[in-house]
Every structure is written in C-alpha cells, then in structure tokens.
Design a protein around this motif. Structure first.
Motif, short mmCIF file in Angstrom:
data_model
loop_
_atom_site.label_atom_id
_atom_site.label_comp_id
_atom_site.label_asym_id
_atom_site.label_seq_id
_atom_site.Cartn_x
_atom_site.Cartn_y
_atom_site.Cartn_z
N LYS A 94 19.72 5.61 7.58
CA LYS A 94 19.41 7.04 7.66
C LYS A 94 18.05 7.32 7.02
CE LYS A 94 24.31 8.31 7.31
NZ LYS A 94 25.33 8.95 6.45
N ARG A 95 17.51 8.47 7.33
CA ARG A 95 16.24 8.89 6.72
C ARG A 95 16.37 9.02 5.21
NH1 ARG A 95 12.66 10.99 10.68
NH2 ARG A 95 11.41 11.95 9.03
N SER A 96 17.56 9.31 4.73
CA SER A 96 17.79 9.47 3.29
C SER A 96 18.03 8.14 2.59
CB SER A 96 18.99 10.38 3.05
OG SER A 96 20.14 9.85 3.70
N GLU A 97 18.11 7.05 3.37
CA GLU A 97 18.42 5.75 2.78
C GLU A 97 17.22 4.83 2.64
OE1 GLU A 97 23.03 4.98 4.12
OE2 GLU A 97 21.47 4.61 5.61
N ALA A 98 16.20 5.01 3.48
CA ALA A 98 15.08 4.07 3.46
C ALA A 98 13.91 4.60 4.27
CB ALA A 98 15.52 2.72 4.02
N TYR A 99 12.71 4.19 3.89
CA TYR A 99 11.54 4.46 4.72
C TYR A 99 11.70 3.79 6.09
CZ TYR A 99 8.52 6.79 1.32
OH TYR A 99 7.98 7.71 0.45
N ILE A 100 12.41 2.67 6.11
CA ILE A 100 12.70 2.01 7.39
C ILE A 100 13.46 2.97 8.29
CG2 ILE A 100 13.91 0.10 8.50
CD1 ILE A 100 13.48 -1.53 5.92
N GLY A 101 14.41 3.70 7.72
CA GLY A 101 15.17 4.68 8.49
C GLY A 101 14.29 5.81 9.00
N VAL A 102 13.35 6.25 8.17
CA VAL A 102 12.41 7.30 8.57
C VAL A 102 11.57 6.82 9.74
CG1 VAL A 102 10.42 8.69 7.85
CG2 VAL A 102 12.31 8.30 6.25
N LEU A 103 11.03 5.60 9.63
CA LEU A 103 10.16 5.05 10.66
C LEU A 103 10.87 4.97 12.01
CD1 LEU A 103 7.71 2.11 10.33
CD2 LEU A 103 9.42 2.01 12.12
N ILE A 104 12.04 4.37 12.03
CA ILE A 104 12.75 4.18 13.30
C ILE A 104 13.21 5.52 13.86
CG2 ILE A 104 14.82 3.18 14.35
CD1 ILE A 104 14.43 0.76 12.50
N ASP A 105 13.65 6.41 13.00
CA ASP A 105 14.08 7.73 13.45
C ASP A 105 12.91 8.50 14.06
OD1 ASP A 105 16.45 9.68 13.32
OD2 ASP A 105 14.82 10.87 12.49
N ASP A 106 11.74 8.43 13.42
CA ASP A 106 10.54 9.06 13.97
C ASP A 106 10.20 8.49 15.35
OD1 ASP A 106 10.11 10.78 11.87
OD2 ASP A 106 8.42 9.67 11.01
N LEU A 107 10.23 7.17 15.45
CA LEU A 107 9.83 6.52 16.70
C LEU A 107 10.74 6.90 17.86
CD1 LEU A 107 8.92 2.91 15.50
CD2 LEU A 107 7.34 4.73 16.13
N GLY A 128 0.84 -1.18 0.00
CA GLY A 128 0.00 0.00 0.00
C GLY A 128 0.88 1.23 0.00
N VAL A 129 0.28 2.39 0.14
CA VAL A 129 1.03 3.65 0.08
C VAL A 129 2.08 3.69 1.19
CG1 VAL A 129 0.86 6.15 0.22
CG2 VAL A 129 -0.93 4.85 -0.95
N ALA A 130 3.33 3.85 0.82
CA ALA A 130 4.50 3.85 1.71
C ALA A 130 4.79 2.47 2.29
CB ALA A 130 4.35 4.87 2.84
N LYS A 131 3.76 1.70 2.61
CA LYS A 131 3.96 0.35 3.14
C LYS A 131 4.57 -0.57 2.07
CE LYS A 131 0.03 0.60 6.32
NZ LYS A 131 0.38 -0.21 7.50
N GLU A 179 2.01 8.93 20.30
CA GLU A 179 0.93 8.79 21.28
C GLU A 179 -0.29 8.13 20.66
OE1 GLU A 179 0.32 12.68 22.87
OE2 GLU A 179 2.16 12.63 24.08
N GLU A 180 -0.19 7.78 19.40
CA GLU A 180 -1.24 7.04 18.70
C GLU A 180 -0.57 6.03 17.79
OE1 GLU A 180 -2.04 9.77 14.79
OE2 GLU A 180 -2.94 10.45 16.66
N PRO A 181 -1.25 4.97 17.41
CA PRO A 181 -0.60 3.96 16.56
C PRO A 181 0.04 4.59 15.32
CG PRO A 181 -2.70 3.13 17.36
CD PRO A 181 -2.63 4.58 17.77
N TYR A 182 1.35 4.39 15.19
CA TYR A 182 2.13 5.02 14.11
C TYR A 182 1.97 4.23 12.83
CZ TYR A 182 6.26 6.79 11.58
OH TYR A 182 7.11 7.32 10.64
N ARG A 183 1.60 4.94 11.77
CA ARG A 183 1.46 4.33 10.45
C ARG A 183 2.33 5.11 9.47
NH1 ARG A 183 -4.26 3.92 7.07
NH2 ARG A 183 -3.43 2.92 5.20
N MET A 184 3.02 4.41 8.58
CA MET A 184 3.90 5.08 7.64
C MET A 184 3.11 5.68 6.47
SD MET A 184 6.73 6.20 6.64
CE MET A 184 7.86 5.55 7.85
N PHE A 185 3.47 6.90 6.09
CA PHE A 185 2.95 7.58 4.91
C PHE A 185 4.13 8.13 4.13
CE2 PHE A 185 -0.55 8.00 7.94
CZ PHE A 185 -1.61 7.49 7.19
N THR A 186 3.96 8.32 2.82
CA THR A 186 5.04 8.91 2.03
C THR A 186 5.35 10.32 2.51
OG1 THR A 186 3.39 9.57 0.39
CG2 THR A 186 4.61 7.55 -0.06
#
Length: 620
Positions: free
Chosen positions: A401-414, A51-54, A420-427
């Motif tokens: 890193k955030r510039s290397e993968a959405y995985i990097g964005v997700l973990i960096d955000d977390l 799905g989108v970003a997923k 405070e609410e269930p985190y869902r990835m978006f582009t």
C-alpha cells in the motif's frame, strides 16, 4: 536443451537482477536472458545508489530481502546521508559506487544461487498459448518454455542513440538494441510510446585540476543501506563540485542547430528533473551557471563521471565547452555523452502486481514501464519477481500500500496515473512521509519479506529485538524524571528553558533544541540509561517521541484510506452497466481495472462523484 522454467527474466539490469534473485530465492527455477553476460547489473549512467526518496527505496528493497542494499554496501566508495538538516522523514542515504565492483558483485550473487540459470541471447518474441505467456523465442530461433515471463528490457527496445547529427541503433553505447518484442506486443493490443534519457561524457581524472573545485567528502561516520551485518566504509573517496559559466554556455549554444533535441530528431520525452545541459541553459537562460558534480567511478580507475553535464550535442562541441569549466581546462575525454530513445509501455496496462492485463503470466518491470533510475527499476524487478513466483505456485499476489512503502507509492502511481515522462521518485509523491522513513523500513517490511520466504529468520529476529529495545527505552525515558537542580545546568548549556518542577527525560527530548546526543554531552550520567541498546533502537525511540503527534495524524489518515482499500471490486466488474458513471471515468476504470475502491479513487479522470456512484452500486 532447456528444461521448462518457472520464470524467465528478459534483461539483466537492476530490475532483471532483483527479479531473478527474488523468484529464485523463493523457490522458483529461473532463466535470466541477457544480451551480454559481461554487462549484468551495468550502471549505465551515474555510478551511485540512493539519494532523496531513492535511498528509502533501496532500504525497502533490503528490508524485504532484496539484494541492492547489500551489494551497494559491499561496493561503495563514499556514503552520505542527505537532508540531515531537515526532519528524519527527509533523511536519505546515498552512496557513490565502484561501477565495476557493483556489476561483479551482482553477478557473483546470482551465480551463487543454484536456481538461477543464464543464457546470452536476445528475446525476440513471447510464446503465447490461450492468452498466457509461456516462454520466449530468442534471436537464435530457440524456443524456451516457462510458466511466466518478466520483461525488464531497460532502454534496449528499439533503442536509438543520438550524438549531434549522428544516430545509430543501440541500447547502450557499444551494445545493440533489441527488436521484435515491441512489434509483437503492439500487435497484441498493447499501447507503446517513446521516451528519452541521456548520459554525460566520461573523462580522465588525471587530467583534472581539483584545486579549482570544491571537495565533497563522505560522512565522517558513514552509515550503510542494508540492515544485515555489512560493514560501513573504513575509507572513502571524495567527490568534487564545480560550475559551468557563460563561456561554457556560449560554446554549447554553437551546437544547438545540430542538437537532436532542438532539431526534432528526438521524439521521445526526457526526464524533467534530470535535463541535459543544453536543455538547462535553454530553459533557464537567466542562470549564469549550473552545478557540476565530479564523481569518481571506482577505487582503481581514473575514469570520472561528469554529473550535470548530460548532453547529446556533437562531440567536438561537448569537448570544447567542457574545457571551459573550472578544473577541466586540460580535460581528456574517454567518450562523449549521448541521448538514447527507446520504447516503453504506459504502465496503466498493468495490474498492481505488475502483471499485464492483456496477457496472463507476463510481467513488466523497470524502464519498460516509463520509470527512470536504478532504484525505481530495482524495486519493480523485486515486486515482479515475487509475483511471478506467487503466480506460478498458485499463491496470493503480493502488493504494498501507499502507506506501507515508497515502493507502494511508485507502483500505485504508475498503474493508476500512468506517466508521459520518465517517472522519478520524490519524497513529495508520498502522502505518509513521516511513516515511510529510511530508518524504519525494516520494521515496516521485514516481516512481510520473511512471510514470502525472502527475508531470513535471522533478519526477522533482529527486527523483533530492535522493536523490543525501542519499546523498553521509550518506557525508561518516560519514567526517568529529573529535579530542576539536577538537570537545569545541562539545559542552560543547551540554551533551552529551565524546568521548575520534576520533568521526565521523555518530555525534555520533545524540545527541538535537545537530542539524545546533545543531552548526553551536556549531562553524561544519561549514558547509564542507554547501556545495552543498539544505535538503531535509540534512534527509533528518539524519532517516535519527537514526532509522535505527526505519526499519530498520519496513522489516522491511513486508517481512513484503508476503509476504501478494503472495499473490493470484482475482477470482471461491468462498468458499462453503471450508467451514472461519467464517460471519462467509465473509460479509465475499464482500462485500469482497479481491484479496490481506494485504487479507483486515485485513477486520473475518475471523479469523486464516480466513486460515490461505485460505492452505492456495490452496496456501500
């Protein structure tokens, strides 16, 4: 009875399976503990991946050498590439999965790995020595020792299921909740909270009237997730779309007084972007209808997932309201929808490796960190499994890193912002969307996966060949030039301006009206240029020539940010000694313990002036 393992993984959902597979593939001995061997990799909610970003995340998992993409390809019943009307940074692969086959394929994959052992039991306690996790105690009173522990408990920690005014303990329908771990971790100083998620009713597809719905077929030429040689679908099953209406909403409202969400019985916070149907009609009272996606659960079952109708209202209200939906007039319900509350641990308590700050060798992955979604869980499991292995074998930690993968964005955000609410990835969460496309995940990450021992040599060579072809084709497109008389008839057919001087194909393809596919149709001789190149290499070359200015801008931003990422902060830095820091900034820095100035700059509550003070203090 048990040897000492390198890694114990607690929980066999999407996070646990990826963690176990990764650590074992890299060479660790792994014990996967699950409450039920028959629900390994169970798709608890909708039977779909991507799905989108997923979808980008699934491709990144695959590029690193994880298993979710391969298993999705082997068990999908429909494939669609979403957002094709937008730019390639937004294209997102999604598949409808066969729920039973998906779980079976995951179990087969794990059983084929000789370094993975299994134990059906519940982990009640972490064994601790000198501030380090070194095993677990199970509900049977068995102590199993290990050098690291990965917790991937999903919704099972003190899980509480709600259906109307009824509530009962459970981590999933028909399965008991897990107790003991939360209490121990809180006693050690961890902060915990409650979150909520939900699921819709399941119905008998034979009782539905599909003539009253809109068909949603798969792509005419289906693609896939994995960069390996998995085969695209030869046949597909359709999904369907229908809508709620005022009658449906009226019936649903009759159950509001018994709703656990509106009555306050549910304390946990639910996902903002996937609300229950009662929440939707309450929050968006001006809307007279909401979309319902009718999704088959597999090749050989009549069970249907009613996507968009997640609810915890009384089962009789669910049933009556559902029968007012077009096509559902005679629907038979297999089981009602429900909401579930569970414990999670705010992820600001984690390092970038997903190891906890408080306890060494203890990793958290998946919904225990406040995320929602199979894909978000799977990528955390992969990263936790990698780092548990690296930790045990005294190797360098692995982060993205955030510039290397959405995985990097997700973990960096977390870890920096928490949730405070269930985190869902978006582009939209990624600053570098043009760089982090689904089509180039292999180019970005396969070499990293290979260096870890996850991605095979064959995978690496395949990526290298793709990059070589892409460079060669780009050069050909730049050098191949047309005289006006030669190409103008094709340009006229494509409704784009004619040329007056000799122009390269590279420049022509920069026009928004022209794609390789379109110009090939309008001017077939171009086929000779493309001979011998794979579809992936052609796509990469086209995307790069069309978006090279955007890619260049993002690369400059990455370079600027990397200068901050290169400024390290020592592990035990004394923030109390830096009196010029704001009080909030100091407290947030002490709690999160960033490893670089770049990471510190992204922590909520740390101001730009705090960053300036830190940079001065470390001599930069």
């Amino acid at each position: 009875m048990f040897p000492e393992y390198d890694v114990i993984v607690v929980g066999a959902g999407h996070a646990g399976c990826e963690a176990a597979a990764a650590a074992a593939t890299m060479g660790s001995s792994v014990l996967l503990i699950t409450m039920n061997m028959h629900t390994i990799a169970q798709m608890s909610c909708n039977p779909a991946m991507g799905g989108v970003a997923k979808g980008q995340i699934v491709r990144e998992i695959d590029a690193l050498g994880g298993q979710s993409g391969i298993i999705s390809d082997r068990t999908m019943i429909q494939f669609r590439m979403l957002n094709l009307s937008k730019g390639p940074a937004m294209w997102s692969p999604r598949c409808q999965s066969d729920r039973v086959l998906f779980a079976q394929e995951w179990r087969n994959t794990l059983e084929e790995n000789p370094r993975v052992d299994f134990w059906q039991d519940t982990a009640k306690e972490i064994v601790l020595e000198d501030g380090k996790a070194c095993g677990v105690v199970t509900s049977l009173g068995i102590t199993i020792r290990s050098k690291s522990v990965v917790l991937t408990n999903g919704t099972f920690l003190n899980g509480l299921i709600h259906i109307g005014e009824k509530q009962f303990g459970g981590g999933r329908t028909g399965e008991k909740s897990a107790t003991g771990l939360t209490e121990q971790l809180v006693g050690l100083g961890f902060e915990s909270g409650r979150m909520k998620t939900g699921t819709p009713p399941r119905v008998d597809g034979r009782s539905l009237d599909y003539s009253k719905m809109e068909e949603q077929p798969g792509d005419e030429i289906p693609s896939k997730f994995s960069y390996t040689d998995t085969q695209p679908l030869a046949k597909q099953r359709s999904c369907w779309i229908t809508y709620t209406n005022e009658e449906v909403h009226k019936v649903l409202r009759t159950g509001f007084e018994k709703s656990p969400m509106f009555s306050g019985r549910i304390k946990g916070i639910g996902p903002r972007y996937c609300p229950s149907v009662e929440d939707k009609i309450n929050r968006f009272a001006d809307k007279d209808r909401h979309q319902i996606f009718v999704e088959p659960e597999g090749w050989d079952t009549v069970e249907v997932y009613v996507n968009g109708f997640s609810t915890s209202l009384p089962e009789d209200v669910q049933y009556a309201a559902m029968r007012k939906i077009p096509g559902f007039e005679n629907a038979k319900m297999f089981r009602p929808g429900y909401a579930i509350e569970y414990d999670y641990f705010p992820p600001t308590q984690l390092k970038s490796t997903l190891e906890t700050h408080l306890v060494s060798n203890l990793f958290f992955a998946g919904q225990i960190n406040g995320t929602t979604g199979y894909e978000e869980a799977a990528c955390q499991g992969l990263m936790a499994g990698i780092n548990a292995h690296q930790n045990v074998h005294q190797k360098e930690p692995f982060t993205l890193k955030r510039s290397e993968a959405y995985i990097g964005v997700l973990i960096d955000d977390l870890i920096n912002k928490g949730t405070e609410e269930p985190y869902r990835m978006f582009t939209s969460r990624a600053e570098y969307r043009t760089l982090l496309r689904q089509d180039n995940a292999d180019i970005r990450l396969t070499a990293k996966g290979h260096a870890l021992g996850l991605a095979s040599q064959e995978r690496l060579e395949k990526v290298q060949e793709k990059e070589k072809q892409m460079a060669e084709l780009s050069e050909k497109l730049s050098q191949h030039k047309y005289q006006p008389a030669e190409i103008n008839p094709a340009l006229e057919r494509l409704d784009t301006s004619l040329i007056r001087e000799k122009t390269s194909l590279y420049q022509l393809l920069k026009r928004p009206q022209i794609t390789i596919a379109k110009i090939l149709e309008a001017h077939p001789p171009i086929q000779e240029l493309l001979e011998g190149y794979t579809a992936d290499a052609i796509l990469q070359a086209e995307i790069h020539l069309k978006y090279d200015s955007y890619i260049e801008k993002e690369m400059l931003l990455v370079e600027k940010m990397n200068k901050l990422e290169d400024l390290s902060i020592v592990e035990n830095f004394n923030y109390d000694a830096v009196t010029s820091l704001s009080y909030e900034g100091r407290e947030k820095l002490k709690r999160t313990r960033p490893t670089t100035i770049g990471q510190a700059s992204r922590i909520s509550g740390v101001s730009p002036s705090d960053i300036s003070v830190l940079m001065l203090f470390i001599g930069r």
